[in-house]
Design a protein around this motif. Structure first.
Motif: not given
Lengths: 490, 490
Positions: B30, B36-37, B107, B138, B140, B142, B154, B156
């Motif tokens: 990402g 990440m994508v 988040v 999702n 998050v 860190w 992040e 899922l």
């Protein structure tokens, strides 16, 4: 559930809506202003819509993916109109992992920018096109006037993002998505929508052309229920999404984006609901049928056993059925009211006399009038059906109810829509519904109409007949070559 | 795809993994460090796992819901251990809608706190229990040492959150979730896992008991692949989740939470992959079968037409099949390598000689040895099958391949696991795999073991035989009444 009932629609539509969504256990207010908790009953509606739309999206060749929610602020700035449109609504992460971040991260309000960055990376050749992506995601837009489902700070949606070799292919995609949305709205939500283009003043920030589906709610207002955008080469330029064409030339791709969101749940509520509460179209109803056994003690147990047997038989027909058999502390009347308020399409009552006669009392949430559009007085929706016939008859009853809701909503919209050729008639028409009017196409004139009447141009309908003449407001020559639909909106 | 191939596992397992996830088009890095994508090929695996697990969760009576992603910072502070555990990993929104926020919003790193707030609101009576919720979301956290799928900023997951009248009911739920995870890992991912409890030092922040499933990766390390927590009344106290019991007494509920995440995709890669690339278990493979027609010009077109016919017939058996028929610029050899690298369980080649003989060449990604666990030399996995028999034989070939992968992984784990009774043997064993050892149960001793060997107690296995004795490290009397599994972990 609360025992209070909701404010009648006719008295205060807004209060009716706000009270109903909570009482029907669709949603609860979130801890942060403008956020919502989608409760199981509301979330199931979203899952049902999602399953259908996801299948359509995949069948048309799109792949699901998942892009990061946190986007570097600099990405948004690359497309000038886009950042201008979204800046006021952004939520920004400035601190993470115990430290201040060097570059603030925006919680995605939409993902054209981050997906554009990866499209550029993944596309080299004309062979890589079209690139057809979709994601189901949460997005955040800070709302000044939040309303559950319709405008919440965080909402769920799908966002399609595609890249194409040329305008023609990208426009085919844009119209495919628009058509898919119109179909889902009609077939699942029983929401008749008008599909067509937005005027320039109502375009998505960064789009060349924006298309919309608009439904009429029962207070006469319009709800934008899905949009599809042809983005031209705007994002392709900003993110260098380009490909080698067959002649070896480096060429900009044409991109699209399109989205449908949890706002649709609000649309279902306001398209079909009445003073008693929700009216759910069977295809989106978490429970299509609820069976309420009646009676106390031994007789009650016998009714409950029969209710469970019937429930299993109806479930075997592929119907979502709930047997309300473990709340002995509540009266049958309370349960009937509750399931009516929660919009269950069909209620089945099983009492002593029913069982003795070997029948079930089947009650539709609304009487399906012979004309298809009348809601007759209470009681006339009741029907006694032999117990052993119930399972085979229920699918037809539900299908008929689904069609009835669509026809009723369509008739309601037609009653509340009129062609308007004078400014005098315009304000009265948009106070109650939609005005079909000629318009000059100038954004200043749109602004003046909005300032006077709160109405905006909702859609330039795709299939409307050709017509030209003078603008209903300013008298200048009309643009668009057809009438535009004006209305107040959500 | 890149033509380079990946670093061999034996040379550098970590490099193998990092290169492979990108080359196989599962994922891309990402734009923000640690994000990440998930690309379509990787996301499809997640969707397949999700569909199965979601069905199990619903069948066991849980309802899906959706809670807000942004949580007031004050919520996290209400449970002392919880906030201490998660504080260093939080991403914080401090600015939204063009203004600094009065209270920072976190988040969600997990949702016990916000869901606890609503459980308290929704539960009044013992009749409201159990309350069985789940959400797909999702989150998050860190990460200082991010790694695709395994530890990303992040990710899922699904998170189950339930409230119960007492400990016994909450513990049944905790164990139900653990068992569901073990089943999904075994049946879908072909990942044999050891299920059991975590030692106190490895508990979830705020839990009374944490249970885990642990799989062994092909470098001998352990992967925690799903966890289930009995939270006692810790969160019930912090959020006032209480109910009137049958006697009318106000009583604290007992809560649980449990989660499985996109980390499972990383687990699949590292459980089955080899030097050629991914090896995907059929039940999670986006393409279970790829058909590659071979030949140029007229002969190639004939092969492609036959490939499409065969593809349709195999698809009709409910198999996910891809026909690789529109990349004439690539050689068959390139395609074979690519699909091997991407882990497709079965490849079907259709060349001139195949068509003349009326057969298809069917190639398994690994040779399914007679012993069930041997990966024979290349070429021995090939088989010629009459074209008209292929559709009916493919389901069995895939089922056999799925079982083979599970058996192979189980054998691998057994080879690399040993009972260890001396500290001398311990370090060598955990360098290659897992040590089954007696342990005193003291966190200081766990810390000392970790400092010396990088190994941690992974799990106190649920079904292990009773055994007591001296701690492998310090010689104190053993706790737990059985051996604990130690290993290095991801």
């Amino acid at each position: 559930m609360s025992r209070e009932g909701v404010t009648p629609q006719s008295e205060d539509f807004s209060a009716w809506y706000n009270e109903l969504v909570v009482q029907a256990q669709l949603v609860d207010r979130g801890p942060v202003r403008g956020t919502m908790v989608i409760r199981p009953y509301g979330f199931r509606m979203w899952e049902l819509l999602q399953a259908d739309l996801d299948r359509r999206i995949k069948d048309a060749g799109h792949d699901n993916a998942c892009f990061p929610m946190l986007i570097p602020e600099s990405y948004l700035k690359r497309e000038a109109e886009h950042v201008e449109g979204f800046s006021p609504e952004l939520a920004v992460v400035t601190h993470a992992g115990g430290k201040d971040l060097e570059e603030p991260l925006v919680v995605r309000p939409t993902s054209e920018t981050v997906i554009g960055e990866y499209m550029a990376k993944w596309i080299d050749s004309h062979r890589d096109l079209p690139l057809l992506l979709n994601q189901w995601a949460n997005v955040v837009r800070w709302e000044m006037r939040p309303r559950m489902f319709l405008r919440t700070t965080e909402f769920l949606w799908q966002e399609g993002h595609t890249a194409h070799a040329d305008e023609a292919d990208a426009m085919r995609e844009t119209m495919w998505a628009l058509d898919a949305y119109a179909t889902v709205a009609r077939e699942l939500a029983a929401m008749p929508v008008v599909a067509g283009e937005k005027t320039p003043g109502e375009r998505f920030a960064g789009a060349v052309r924006t298309y919309t589906i608009e439904g009429m709610m029962r207070d006469g207002r319009a709800l934008q229920a899905g949009t599809s955008h042809y983005l031209g080469t705007n994002f392709a330029k900003a993110f260098e999404i380009q490909y080698q064409d067959e002649a070896g030339e480096l060429t900009l791709a044409h991109t699209t984006s399109w989205g449908m969101s949890t706002r649709m749940i609000g649309g279902v509520i306001m398209t079909h609901g009445d003073d008693k509460g929700l009216v759910l179209p069977p295809r989106l109803a978490p429970y299509q049928v609820v069976i309420v056994p009646i009676g106390r003690k031994e007789q009650g147990e016998q009714a409950a056993a029969e209710a469970r047997r019937l429930g299993a038989a109806v479930r075997a027909m592929g119907i979502r059925v709930h047997v309300d058999d473990n709340r002995p502390q509540l009266s049958p009347g309370f349960k009937f009211n509750e399931w009516e308020m929660r919009g269950v399409p069909v209620r089945i009552e099983l009492g002593k006399r029913d069982l003795e006669a070997g029948v079930a009392t089947v009650v539709r949430r609304l009487e399906v009038g012979s004309g298809g559009v009348t809601n007759r007085a209470e009681g006339q929706g009741k029907e006694q059906i032999p117990l052993d016939k119930v399972p085979e008859l229920i699918p037809g009853i539900l299908a008929e109810f689904q069609s009835f809701l669509l026809a009723r909503a369509e008739a309601f919209r037609e009653e509340r829509t009129a062609a308007v050729d004078s400014w005098d008639a315009f304000a009265g028409q948009v106070a109650e519904g939609w005005a079909r009017a000629l318009h000059c196409g100038r954004t200043e004139c749109e602004d003046a109409i909005k300032a006077d009447t709160a109405a905006t141009p909702r859609v330039v309908p795709a299939g409307a007949p050709e017509e030209t003449g003078a603008c209903v407001k300013c008298g200048e020559p009309s643009a668009y070559g057809k009438r535009v639909i004006f209305g107040r909106s959500y």
